[in-house]
Design a protein around this motif. Structure first.
Motif, PDB file in Angstrom:
ATOM      1  N   PRO A 113       0.697  -1.053   0.117  1.00 24.20           N
ATOM      2  CA  PRO A 113       0.094  -0.034  -0.051  1.00 24.20           C
ATOM      3  C   PRO A 113       0.790   1.262   0.137  1.00 24.20           C
ATOM      4  O   PRO A 113       0.566   2.294  -0.584  1.00 24.20           O
ATOM      5  CB  PRO A 113      -0.845  -0.176   1.443  1.00 24.20           C
ATOM      6  CG  PRO A 113      -0.787  -1.580   1.465  1.00 24.20           C
ATOM      7  CD  PRO A 113       0.428  -2.001   1.117  1.00 24.20           C
ATOM      8  N   LYS A 114       2.045   1.237   0.559  1.00 24.78           N
ATOM      9  CA  LYS A 114       2.897   2.335   0.650  1.00 24.78           C
ATOM     10  C   LYS A 114       3.305   2.965  -0.768  1.00 24.78           C
ATOM     11  O   LYS A 114       3.306   3.846  -1.171  1.00 24.78           O
ATOM     12  CB  LYS A 114       4.094   2.127   1.834  1.00 24.78           C
ATOM     13  CG  LYS A 114       5.055   3.335   1.762  1.00 24.78           C
ATOM     14  CD  LYS A 114       6.064   3.141   2.728  1.00 24.78           C
ATOM     15  CE  LYS A 114       7.135   4.145   2.575  1.00 24.78           C
ATOM     16  NZ  LYS A 114       8.529   3.965   3.421  1.00 24.78           N
ATOM     17  N   LYS A 169       0.553   4.097  -2.888  1.00 27.73           N
ATOM     18  CA  LYS A 169       0.472   5.684  -2.598  1.00 27.73           C
ATOM     19  C   LYS A 169       1.421   6.426  -3.094  1.00 27.73           C
ATOM     20  O   LYS A 169       1.387   7.664  -3.467  1.00 27.73           O
ATOM     21  CB  LYS A 169       0.322   5.741  -0.921  1.00 27.73           C
ATOM     22  CG  LYS A 169      -1.060   5.254  -0.377  1.00 27.73           C
ATOM     23  CD  LYS A 169      -0.831   5.299   1.133  1.00 27.73           C
ATOM     24  CE  LYS A 169      -2.116   4.721   1.718  1.00 27.73           C
ATOM     25  NZ  LYS A 169      -1.979   4.572   2.994  1.00 27.73           N
ATOM     26  N   GLU A 170       2.839   6.215  -3.231  1.00 24.62           N
ATOM     27  CA  GLU A 170       3.800   6.818  -3.420  1.00 24.62           C
ATOM     28  C   GLU A 170       3.836   7.259  -4.976  1.00 24.62           C
ATOM     29  O   GLU A 170       3.852   8.305  -5.757  1.00 24.62           O
ATOM     30  CB  GLU A 170       5.217   6.095  -3.336  1.00 24.62           C
ATOM     31  CG  GLU A 170       5.801   6.014  -1.909  1.00 24.62           C
ATOM     32  CD  GLU A 170       6.777   5.151  -1.479  1.00 24.62           C
ATOM     33  OE1 GLU A 170       7.285   4.742  -2.560  1.00 24.62           O
ATOM     34  OE2 GLU A 170       7.309   5.274  -0.438  1.00 24.62           O
ATOM     35  N   GLU A 220       0.569   6.832  -6.818  1.00 18.92           N
ATOM     36  CA  GLU A 220      -0.234   7.682  -7.005  1.00 18.92           C
ATOM     37  C   GLU A 220      -0.075   9.127  -6.679  1.00 18.92           C
ATOM     38  O   GLU A 220      -0.636   9.997  -7.512  1.00 18.92           O
ATOM     39  CB  GLU A 220      -1.649   7.181  -5.998  1.00 18.92           C
ATOM     40  CG  GLU A 220      -2.679   7.852  -6.058  1.00 18.92           C
ATOM     41  CD  GLU A 220      -3.865   7.513  -5.357  1.00 18.92           C
ATOM     42  OE1 GLU A 220      -5.011   7.351  -5.727  1.00 18.92           O
ATOM     43  OE2 GLU A 220      -3.396   7.283  -4.218  1.00 18.92           O
ATOM     44  N   LYS A 221       0.670   9.572  -5.969  1.00 18.83           N
ATOM     45  CA  LYS A 221       1.213  11.008  -5.550  1.00 18.83           C
ATOM     46  C   LYS A 221       1.801  11.588  -6.741  1.00 18.83           C
ATOM     47  O   LYS A 221       1.746  12.561  -7.088  1.00 18.83           O
ATOM     48  CB  LYS A 221       2.114  11.248  -4.218  1.00 18.83           C
ATOM     49  CG  LYS A 221       1.157  11.067  -3.180  1.00 18.83           C
ATOM     50  CD  LYS A 221       2.153  11.383  -1.851  1.00 18.83           C
ATOM     51  CE  LYS A 221       1.478  11.106  -0.655  1.00 18.83           C
ATOM     52  NZ  LYS A 221       2.379  11.226   0.614  1.00 18.83           N
ATOM     53  N   CYS A 227      -5.589   4.457  -6.766  1.00 19.45           N
ATOM     54  CA  CYS A 227      -5.105   3.269  -5.946  1.00 19.45           C
ATOM     55  C   CYS A 227      -6.868   3.379  -5.263  1.00 19.45           C
ATOM     56  O   CYS A 227      -7.181   4.205  -4.548  1.00 19.45           O
ATOM     57  CB  CYS A 227      -4.259   3.894  -4.832  1.00 19.45           C
ATOM     58  SG  CYS A 227      -2.652   3.655  -5.335  1.00 19.45           S
TER      59      CYS A 227
END
Length: 168
Positions: free
Chosen positions: A49-50, A53-54, A56-57, A64
């Motif tokens: 998940p981390k 998110k990276e 997606e940013k 996500c």
């Protein structure tokens, strides 16, 4: 943003592989701006998940989705991805796999030029000796063409579904 292709990736505990899969999509010759990526986490307990998110940013065309409850199989996340996809064409990629840089372009050109309903590419796997075995099994399947009669459509569908490499 309207993209040519949506790539749906179910994610579960793949921190070792996920970046390679995503980087292979980002470097596609079709142009990453033409690709929507939908990552669906099925309740991973690692750093997947981390990583999601990276990415997606960093990229506007990566979405996500995080499941509140794990399903234990890829079908549910894929269906969630289908509901959220915005492109006319859908691809599925397993999170521990990656694409050749021309994969999306070749498949997109084939489906649009042939006016096909389904296309599938070839793939390679590493065998026990760590050598690649290439499986050349591309499909170009048109089921909705008004030029085909019903019996031909049924025959083609049966042939496709009975293919031993399909692994349903």
């Amino acid at each position: 943003m309207i993209c040519k292709v949506s790539i749906i990736i179910p994610v579960f505990n793949v921190e070792k592989y996920l970046s390679k899969a995503l980087d292979s999509i980002i470097s596609q010759s079709l142009g990453f701006e033409n690709i929507e990526v939908i990552l669906i986490d099925d309740k991973s307990s690692d750093n997947s998940p981390k990583i999601m998110k990276e990415y997606e940013k960093k990229y506007d065309n990566i979405k996500c989705i995080f499941c509140k409850k794990g399903s234990g199989f890829a079908g549910k996340p894929r269906n969630i991805g289908l509901k959220n996809a915005t492109s006319d064409y859908i691809m599925f990629l397993d999170s521990d796999d990656y694409l050749d840089k021309n994969s999306c372009k070749k498949l997109y050109e084939t489906i649009t030029e042939e006016n096909a309903d389904i296309v599938s590419g070839s793939y390679a796997v590493k065998n026990r000796k760590r050598a690649y075995e290439f499986n050349e099994n591309p499909w170009i399947l048109t089921l909705t063409s008004p030029k085909l009669d019903k019996e031909v459509k049924i025959k083609r569908t049966r042939e496709m579904l009975s293919d031993p490499d399909l692994n349903l």
